[in-house]
Design a protein around this motif. Structure first.
Motif, PDB file in Angstrom:
ATOM      1  N   TYR A  94       0.836  -1.212  -0.046  1.00 14.62           N
ATOM      2  CA  TYR A  94      -0.017  -0.155  -0.068  1.00 14.62           C
ATOM      3  C   TYR A  94       0.892   1.231  -0.020  1.00 14.62           C
ATOM      4  O   TYR A  94       2.065   1.355   0.731  1.00 14.62           O
ATOM      5  CB  TYR A  94      -0.744  -0.094   1.389  1.00 14.62           C
ATOM      6  CG  TYR A  94      -1.760  -0.941   1.377  1.00 14.62           C
ATOM      7  CD1 TYR A  94      -1.475  -2.335   2.096  1.00 14.62           C
ATOM      8  CD2 TYR A  94      -3.170  -0.990   0.777  1.00 14.62           C
ATOM      9  CE1 TYR A  94      -2.397  -3.189   2.079  1.00 14.62           C
ATOM     10  CE2 TYR A  94      -4.061  -1.969   1.102  1.00 14.62           C
ATOM     11  CZ  TYR A  94      -3.560  -3.124   1.639  1.00 14.62           C
ATOM     12  OH  TYR A  94      -4.550  -4.415   1.803  1.00 14.62           O
ATOM     13  N   TRP A 115      -4.577   6.895   1.593  1.00 19.05           N
ATOM     14  CA  TRP A 115      -4.092   5.688   1.177  1.00 19.05           C
ATOM     15  C   TRP A 115      -4.465   5.206  -0.361  1.00 19.05           C
ATOM     16  O   TRP A 115      -5.671   5.643  -0.762  1.00 19.05           O
ATOM     17  CB  TRP A 115      -4.727   4.523   2.171  1.00 19.05           C
ATOM     18  CG  TRP A 115      -4.238   4.822   3.692  1.00 19.05           C
ATOM     19  CD1 TRP A 115      -4.515   5.388   4.532  1.00 19.05           C
ATOM     20  CD2 TRP A 115      -2.905   3.903   4.174  1.00 19.05           C
ATOM     21  NE1 TRP A 115      -3.518   5.191   5.815  1.00 19.05           N
ATOM     22  CE2 TRP A 115      -2.747   4.484   5.528  1.00 19.05           C
ATOM     23  CE3 TRP A 115      -2.115   2.859   3.878  1.00 19.05           C
ATOM     24  CZ2 TRP A 115      -1.586   3.752   6.427  1.00 19.05           C
ATOM     25  CZ3 TRP A 115      -1.023   2.170   4.499  1.00 19.05           C
ATOM     26  CH2 TRP A 115      -0.938   2.771   5.769  1.00 19.05           C
ATOM     27  N   GLY A 118      -3.738  -0.744  -2.839  1.00 21.08           N
ATOM     28  CA  GLY A 118      -2.857  -1.962  -2.651  1.00 21.08           C
ATOM     29  C   GLY A 118      -2.609  -2.591  -3.873  1.00 21.08           C
ATOM     30  O   GLY A 118      -3.413  -2.629  -4.775  1.00 21.08           O
TER      31      GLY A 118
END
Length: 125
Positions: A94, A115, A118
């Motif tokens: 990530y 974020w 991923g």
């Protein structure tokens, strides 16, 4: 703001991969960008980080000498070059970014506000 991580894949032990991270949406200010990873059945762990303003880099001990984090301030992107990959490096990786305040504790997951989704890295022996 959403970060987009890319570049994951499957390699054999000793191989290399290069991950990239780029933001989408509105512009934002950040002190530190970083990479974390989560292996199956384990918690998320710090991999590497870079201070956006001066390029200072930090690495987890397990990655030193094998991984290189970099940023392109003009393109507003971050990369992670991973060499000499081992099966223990298998994880979802990530990318993340902190807020604008200086001096974020780079290895703490809780410091990161933005974020990515991923990207899977699989290393076979």
């Amino acid at each position: 703001v959403q970060l987009q991580a890319s570049g994951g894949g499957s390699v054999q032990a000793g191989g290399s991969l290069r991950l990239s991270c780029a933001p989408s949406g509105r512009a934002f200010a950040s002190d530190t960008w970083g990479w974390f990873r989560q292996a199956p059945g384990k918690g998320r762990e710090f991999v590497a980080a870079i201070r956006w303003r001066n390029g200072v880099r930090y690495y987890a001990d397990s990655n030193k000498g094998r991984f290189t984090i970099s940023r392109d301030a003009y393109q507003n992107t971050m990369s992670l070059q991973m060499n000499s990959l081992q099966p223990d490096d298998t994880a979802v990786y990530y990318c993340a970014a902190t807020g604008p305040a200086y001096g974020a504790t780079y290895y703490l997951e809780s410091e990161y506000v933005y974020w990515g989704q991923g990207t899977q890295v699989t290393v076979s022996s």
